[in-house]
Design an enzyme around this catalytic site. Structure first.
Site, PDB file in Angstrom:
ATOM      1  CB  CYS A   2      -0.902   0.003   1.236  1.00  0.00           C
ATOM      2  SG  CYS A   2      -1.867  -1.512   1.442  1.00  0.00           S
ATOM      3  CG  LEU A  46      -2.140  -4.155  -4.152  1.00  0.00           C
ATOM      4  CD1 LEU A  46      -2.995  -3.977  -5.404  1.00  0.00           C
ATOM      5  CD2 LEU A  46      -0.669  -4.280  -4.534  1.00  0.00           C
ATOM      6  CB  ILE A  48      -2.600  -8.751  -0.436  1.00  0.00           C
ATOM      7  CG1 ILE A  48      -1.935  -7.699  -1.335  1.00  0.00           C
ATOM      8  CG2 ILE A  48      -1.906 -10.106  -0.562  1.00  0.00           C
ATOM      9  CD1 ILE A  48      -1.863  -8.055  -2.801  1.00  0.00           C
ATOM     10  CG  LEU A  49      -3.241 -11.375   3.428  1.00  0.00           C
ATOM     11  CD1 LEU A  49      -2.334 -11.257   4.638  1.00  0.00           C
ATOM     12  CD2 LEU A  49      -3.526 -12.833   3.110  1.00  0.00           C
ATOM     13  CG  ASN A  69       3.576  -0.113   2.234  1.00  0.00           C
ATOM     14  OD1 ASN A  69       3.061  -0.999   1.562  1.00  0.00           O
ATOM     15  ND2 ASN A  69       4.739   0.448   1.914  1.00  0.00           N
ATOM     16  CD  GLU A  71       0.687  -8.514   2.536  1.00  0.00           C
ATOM     17  OE1 GLU A  71       0.130  -9.145   3.476  1.00  0.00           O
ATOM     18  OE2 GLU A  71       0.048  -7.926   1.644  1.00  0.00           O
ATOM     19  CB  ILE A 280      11.212 -10.501 -19.620  1.00  0.00           C
ATOM     20  CG1 ILE A 280      12.244  -9.963 -18.619  1.00  0.00           C
ATOM     21  CG2 ILE A 280       9.809 -10.135 -19.196  1.00  0.00           C
ATOM     22  CD1 ILE A 280      12.258  -8.446 -18.522  1.00  0.00           C
ATOM     23  N   GLY A 354      13.652 -14.039  -6.115  1.00  0.00           N
ATOM     24  CA  GLY A 354      14.899 -14.540  -5.538  1.00  0.00           C
ATOM     25  C   GLY A 354      15.808 -13.458  -5.005  1.00  0.00           C
TER      26      GLY A 354
END
Length: 600
Positions: A2, A46, A48-49, A69, A71, A280, A354
């Site tokens: 967020c 945003l 998510i949960l 903001n 997780e 990509i 990663g």
């Protein structure tokens, strides 16, 4: 993931909404603004949960008002602990767990959190604002504080208007290609360092910053290699598992490298359905890893999406880079990062990556350089300095100039610093006194490779890698989670003998041996090109007119402390193909675009 905003400045609601709108990509699902006494809180969500509106922010519990903001990956464990203490929950979100956890434990809640976060809590009883940032600085946190007035935000853009450039920060940027914390490009605006919390006392107009986590002085654990391998593997499995919690579609970035392959393989094993993987590639084989990624995907049986890009696809994102990296940021790999996130967003909202494996497990080229140059530092500095002025030779496939840099560095620690700030400079007067903020690495370990890894984590990881990933993902409202940035993995890796991570030129030894349990070594044991682009060539060709026009004398003479004569010489030599000064040219170009973006 967020965006947060808080202030006690006398702003109208529409002014606050305008500031939030400028970074709305961070949280397009809901915009919340509330005013509590003379403090305004803003939040961009945003989801998510717990996608229900009950989890919107700002969130209130009794006397506490929260904007958050990030997780909290272990929120379920903390929630269970709070329920045993008698707390009742109205949502299924990690936001409410954080809020009630602070109510119960105050600042001590930080030691319980495993996650990426920046948050502010206004306590209307004490008239204090408590703010904190995660241990590794994954989530950004900017603040302005002057004479009791304050503004806090996830990004710099909403804090710029009406304020002036920080000239010291420009000089630092021209050395580093980013602006490290606690500095920012704007006067009186700072970044809260990772692993710290801050308290604003609105009654006394006092500000205090305290550290709750940092890299500790190294203590090597007595453990066999096989035991260490098992411990690292199990912790990685747990780290990936807790990052797969999501109420929206989730995937994994997959390059040709070991780190993304390993976390993707683990995710595939944990998941009860094929994992979505994304990569990509480029039509230039020198920079393309898509074929290796494709092999990885086939072995792990993932749902793989591959996009081959042309130079025009990357170059078209330069305006986007300037927009979302609202502080000058000249790591050119930000461009393919933006491209990857733009493509990923079509299918998922959360992606694991990663990032962070090279720092803890000694994967970068410079760790190998250090093993070769370390012998030089056993010779007294006066003698080395004299040699550097009498003859120069080629060694280790490096030009004579590089050997001179080695010989003239006063110590291995100074050489390590130069790895990250550059041996040369385009500043007229070079002042590296700001590096005192990062001096702790010098005493963090008896081993020079670990000291280099520690500075890599504290300086480069936070201010380059994490910034790159945060802005590139947020630009397209994607949340990226990095299992290797779990603080438990950072701490465990530092306890392992160097030989478990690096031995006889074999980098990331222990990760390679774990990956062999998922992918045959002959498949992943390939040269790594990194997330790079042929920037030097593009400056001479596709971007030539753009760079010549932007890097004009009017702009160059405006930049404080820039050695204009030296830079123009480098620019000319680069354009003529005599030398490669792409890094410096890109730095100044991005600075020019930033000046224009914000009308400086």
């Amino acid at each position: 993931m967020c965006g947060i905003y808080m202030t006690n400045l006398p702003l109208k609601e529409e002014e606050v909404l305008s500031k939030l709108k400028s970074i709305q990509y961070r949280g397009p699902d809901y915009t919340g603004v509330s005013k509590v006494e003379n403090v305004t809180l803003g939040h961009l969500r945003l989801s998510i949960l717990d996608l229900d509106p009950r989890s919107n922010q700002p969130m209130v519990y009794e006397n506490l008002h929260l904007i958050f903001n990030g997780e909290i990956y272990n929120y379920k464990e903390i929630r269970d602990e709070l329920i045993l203490l008698g707390y009742k929950f109205k949502t299924e979100s990690d936001t409410e767990v954080l809020l009630l956890g602070f109510k119960e434990w105050k600042s001590e809640v930080l030691h319980k959190l495993n996650g990426m976060f920046s948050f502010c809590i206004y306590d209307i009883e004490s008239k204090k604002i408590f703010s904190a940032r995660d241990r590794l600085g994954v989530k950004p946190f900017y603040y302005y504080w002057k004479n009791g007035d304050f503004e806090i935000c996830s990004q710099l853009r909403p804090l710029i208007k009406g304020r002036s450039i920080n000239k010291e920060a420009i000089s630092i940027y021209l050395d580093c290609r980013y602006v490290p914390s606690p500095y920012s490009m704007i006067e009186d605006v700072k970044k809260l360092p990772p692993g710290c919390y801050m308290i604003f006392d609105l009654e006394t107009n006092q500000l205090s910053i305290s550290e709750y986590w940092n890299l500790k002085e190294e203590k090597i654990e007595k453990i066999t290699y096989q035991e260490a391998k098992k411990e690292v593997h199990n912790l990685l499995i747990n780290s990936v598992k807790i990052r797969l919690q999501s109420d929206v579609p989730i995937g994994s970035f997959l390059s040709g490298g070991i780190d993304s392959a390993l976390v993707s393989c683990i995710a595939s094993k944990i998941s009860d359905k094929p994992v979505n993987t994304f990569s990509i590639g480029f039509d230039n084989p020198k920079y393309d890893e898509s074929k290796i990624a494709r092999k990885f995907a086939k072995i792990m049986k993932s749902n793989h999406t591959e996009t081959i890009c042309k130079p025009k696809d990357v170059l078209a994102l330069i305006p986007k880079l300037v927009e979302v990296y609202d502080e000058p940021f000249a790591d050119s790999s930000a461009l393919p990062s933006l491209l990857l996130n733009s493509l990923t967003k079509k299918d998922v909202t959360v992606a694991i990556s990663g990032d962070g494996g090279d720092e803890s497990f000694l994967g970068y080229n410079h760790f190998e350089w250090l093993t070769k140059v370390n012998l030089f530092f056993k010779t007294p500095y006066l003698f080395r300095n004299l040699i550097s002025k009498t003859f120069l030779i080629n060694m280790f496939n490096k030009p004579a100039e590089s050997l001179k840099n080695i010989l003239q560095a006063k110590s291995i620690n100074e050489f390590i610093q130069y790895i990250f700030v550059g041996f040369g400079t385009i500043n007229i007067n070079r002042d590296l006194s700001w590096l005192k903020e990062y001096d702790k690495f010098k005493k963090s370990s008896k081993n020079y490779l670990q000291r280099a890894a520690d500075l890599n984590i504290k300086l480069w990881l936070e201010n380059d890698s994490n910034v790159k990933v945060d802005r590139a993902s947020m630009a397209y409202s994607v949340e990226v989670r990095s299992p290797f940035l779990d603080y438990r993995i950072i701490e465990l890796a530092r306890k392992l003998p160097i030989s478990y991570r690096y031995v006889k030129g074999k980098r990331k030894r222990i990760l390679r041996d774990i990956l062999k349990e998922y992918i045959p070594e002959e498949v992943f044991n390939q040269p790594k090109s990194g997330f790079s682009i042929p920037l030097g060539d593009w400056i001479r060709t596709d971007l030539k007119d753009e760079f010549v026009n932007v890097l004009n004398d009017d702009f160059l003479n405006k930049v404080p402390n820039l050695d204009v004569v030296k830079f123009k010489k480098q620019f000319s030599q680069h354009m003529n193909g005599k030398k490669d000064y792409a890094t410096n040219i890109w730095k100044v170009y991005i600075l020019a675009r930033w000046y224009k973006e914000f009308n400086f």
